[in-house]
Design a protein around this motif. Structure first.
Motif, PDB file in Angstrom:
ATOM      1  N   ASP A 291      12.194  17.136   1.111  1.00 27.47           N
ATOM      2  CA  ASP A 291      12.811  18.227   1.876  1.00 27.47           C
ATOM      3  C   ASP A 291      13.808  19.014   1.024  1.00 27.47           C
ATOM      4  O   ASP A 291      14.022  20.196   1.256  1.00 27.47           O
ATOM      5  CB  ASP A 291      13.503  17.681   3.124  1.00 27.47           C
ATOM      6  N   ARG A 292      14.428  18.349   0.029  1.00 31.54           N
ATOM      7  CA  ARG A 292      15.335  19.061  -0.876  1.00 31.54           C
ATOM      8  C   ARG A 292      14.573  19.993  -1.819  1.00 31.54           C
ATOM      9  O   ARG A 292      15.122  20.952  -2.325  1.00 31.54           O
ATOM     10  CB  ARG A 292      16.145  18.058  -1.702  1.00 31.54           C
ATOM     11  N   GLY A 293      13.315  19.642  -2.067  1.00 33.51           N
ATOM     12  CA  GLY A 293      12.507  20.458  -2.968  1.00 33.51           C
ATOM     13  C   GLY A 293      12.760  20.081  -4.416  1.00 33.51           C
ATOM     14  O   GLY A 293      13.563  19.209  -4.720  1.00 33.51           O
ATOM     15  N   PRO A 294      12.075  20.788  -5.333  1.00 36.43           N
ATOM     16  CA  PRO A 294      12.243  20.477  -6.767  1.00 36.43           C
ATOM     17  C   PRO A 294      13.667  20.770  -7.218  1.00 36.43           C
ATOM     18  O   PRO A 294      14.295  21.727  -6.801  1.00 36.43           O
ATOM     19  CB  PRO A 294      11.253  21.397  -7.472  1.00 36.43           C
TER      20      PRO A 294
ATOM     21  N   MET B  41       9.628   5.554 -11.921  1.00 38.21           N
ATOM     22  CA  MET B  41       8.491   5.560 -11.016  1.00 38.21           C
ATOM     23  C   MET B  41       7.254   6.001 -11.799  1.00 38.21           C
ATOM     24  O   MET B  41       7.306   6.895 -12.617  1.00 38.21           O
ATOM     25  CB  MET B  41       8.759   6.518  -9.849  1.00 38.21           C
ATOM     26  N   THR B  42       6.135   5.375 -11.533  1.00 35.93           N
ATOM     27  CA  THR B  42       4.894   5.692 -12.231  1.00 35.93           C
ATOM     28  C   THR B  42       4.241   6.901 -11.587  1.00 35.93           C
ATOM     29  O   THR B  42       4.149   6.991 -10.366  1.00 35.93           O
ATOM     30  CB  THR B  42       3.915   4.503 -12.156  1.00 35.93           C
ATOM     31  N   ASP B  43       3.797   7.807 -12.428  1.00 38.19           N
ATOM     32  CA  ASP B  43       3.071   8.975 -11.929  1.00 38.19           C
ATOM     33  C   ASP B  43       1.638   8.546 -11.667  1.00 38.19           C
ATOM     34  O   ASP B  43       0.939   8.097 -12.572  1.00 38.19           O
ATOM     35  CB  ASP B  43       3.134  10.095 -12.965  1.00 38.19           C
ATOM     36  N   LEU B  44       1.202   8.663 -10.436  1.00 32.95           N
ATOM     37  CA  LEU B  44      -0.143   8.230 -10.074  1.00 32.95           C
ATOM     38  C   LEU B  44      -1.227   9.120 -10.666  1.00 32.95           C
ATOM     39  O   LEU B  44      -2.404   8.773 -10.605  1.00 32.95           O
ATOM     40  CB  LEU B  44      -0.291   8.172  -8.555  1.00 32.95           C
ATOM     41  N   THR B  45      -0.858  10.257 -11.257  1.00 30.06           N
ATOM     42  CA  THR B  45      -1.858  11.131 -11.859  1.00 30.06           C
ATOM     43  C   THR B  45      -2.149  10.726 -13.299  1.00 30.06           C
ATOM     44  O   THR B  45      -3.039  11.280 -13.907  1.00 30.06           O
ATOM     45  CB  THR B  45      -1.410  12.603 -11.807  1.00 30.06           C
ATOM     46  N   ASP B  46      -1.371   9.773 -13.854  1.00 26.98           N
ATOM     47  CA  ASP B  46      -1.648   9.291 -15.210  1.00 26.98           C
ATOM     48  C   ASP B  46      -2.923   8.467 -15.198  1.00 26.98           C
ATOM     49  O   ASP B  46      -3.238   7.791 -14.231  1.00 26.98           O
ATOM     50  CB  ASP B  46      -0.500   8.421 -15.727  1.00 26.98           C
ATOM     51  N   GLY B  47      -3.654   8.499 -16.276  1.00 26.09           N
ATOM     52  CA  GLY B  47      -4.860   7.688 -16.382  1.00 26.09           C
ATOM     53  C   GLY B  47      -6.082   8.437 -15.906  1.00 26.09           C
ATOM     54  O   GLY B  47      -6.025   9.589 -15.488  1.00 26.09           O
TER      55      GLY B  47
ATOM     56  N   LEU C 269      10.686   5.220   2.295  1.00 27.81           N
ATOM     57  CA  LEU C 269      10.039   6.329   2.995  1.00 27.81           C
ATOM     58  C   LEU C 269      11.058   7.419   3.330  1.00 27.81           C
ATOM     59  O   LEU C 269      10.820   8.606   3.094  1.00 27.81           O
ATOM     60  CB  LEU C 269       9.377   5.811   4.273  1.00 27.81           C
ATOM     61  N   VAL C 270      12.212   7.021   3.852  1.00 27.56           N
ATOM     62  CA  VAL C 270      13.263   7.985   4.195  1.00 27.56           C
ATOM     63  C   VAL C 270      13.750   8.697   2.933  1.00 27.56           C
ATOM     64  O   VAL C 270      13.947   9.920   2.935  1.00 27.56           O
ATOM     65  CB  VAL C 270      14.422   7.290   4.951  1.00 27.56           C
ATOM     66  N   ALA C 271      13.933   7.948   1.850  1.00 25.51           N
ATOM     67  CA  ALA C 271      14.367   8.563   0.593  1.00 25.51           C
ATOM     68  C   ALA C 271      13.330   9.568   0.092  1.00 25.51           C
ATOM     69  O   ALA C 271      13.684  10.657  -0.387  1.00 25.51           O
ATOM     70  CB  ALA C 271      14.624   7.492  -0.461  1.00 25.51           C
ATOM     71  N   ALA C 272      12.051   9.233   0.203  1.00 25.28           N
ATOM     72  CA  ALA C 272      10.996  10.149  -0.233  1.00 25.28           C
ATOM     73  C   ALA C 272      11.008  11.422   0.618  1.00 25.28           C
ATOM     74  O   ALA C 272      10.844  12.526   0.090  1.00 25.28           O
ATOM     75  CB  ALA C 272       9.634   9.468  -0.143  1.00 25.28           C
TER      76      ALA C 272
END
Length: 131
Positions: free
Chosen positions: A127-130, A1-7, A119-122
Motif C-alpha cells: 500500500d505504501r508503494g515503491p 528475501m528471495t526473489d521468486l523470479t530468479d531461476g 501478511l499484514v507487513a506485506a
C-alpha cells in the motif's frame, strides 16, 4: 528475501488443467466468505437461535446473516428447525457435513497465527508503494 523470479521459469500452464465438469464448480466457496466460518464457530457447541447468533455476529446485518444461513442450509452445512410454538422458535445446527469444516477452520486459524504478521507487513509495504 528471495526473489521468486530468479531461476528458470516453469513451463506454460496447461489450458486444460481444469476439467470443465470438475465438481469444484459446486464447492461451497462461501466457507471462505466473511461470515460462514464464524457461523460454524457459533454452532460448533450445538444448536442456536437466530438472536443468539446475532450477539457475537453483531456487525453482520440481519439480512446478510439470513442469506448466509440459507446458503449454508442449501449446501447441507446446517439444518434449520422451526418449532410450532408461540412465539415461533427456529434453531440452526451444524450437520455432520458442516462439522467436517471445523478442522479446516482450525488449520486456517493456525496458519493465521503463524503468518498473519508477515501478511499484514506485506500489505502495508504494498500500500505504501515503491520506495
Amino acid at each position: 528475501m528471495t526473489d521468486l523470479t530468479d531461476g528458470p521459469r516453469p513451463g506454460p500452464l496447461d489450458p486444460d488443467m481444469f476439467d470443465p465438469v470438475c465438481p469444484s464448480s459446486v464447492m461451497p466457496f462461501r466457507v471462505g466468505d466473511k461470515w460462514t466460518g464464524m457461523v460454524i464457530r457459533c454452532l460448533e457447541g450445538g444448536p442456536r437461535r437466530f438472536t443468539e447468533l446475532r450477539a457475537p455476529l453483531r456487525s453482520v446485518t440481519p439480512k446478510v446473516l439470513s442469506e448466509t444461513l440459507r446458503a449454508m442450509e442449501r449446501d447441507g452445512l446446517l439444518t434449520r428447525t422451526a418449532y410450532d410454538e408461540n412465539p415461533p422458535r427456529v434453531e440452526y445446527a451444524l450437520t455432520p457435513l458442516g462439522r467436517t469444516l471445523i478442522p479446516l477452520l482450525d488449520a486456517a486459524r493456525t496458519w493465521s497465527e503463524r503468518h498473519l504478521p508477515r501478511l499484514v507487513a506485506a500489505r502495508r509495504a504494498h500500500d505504501r508503494g515503491p520506495s
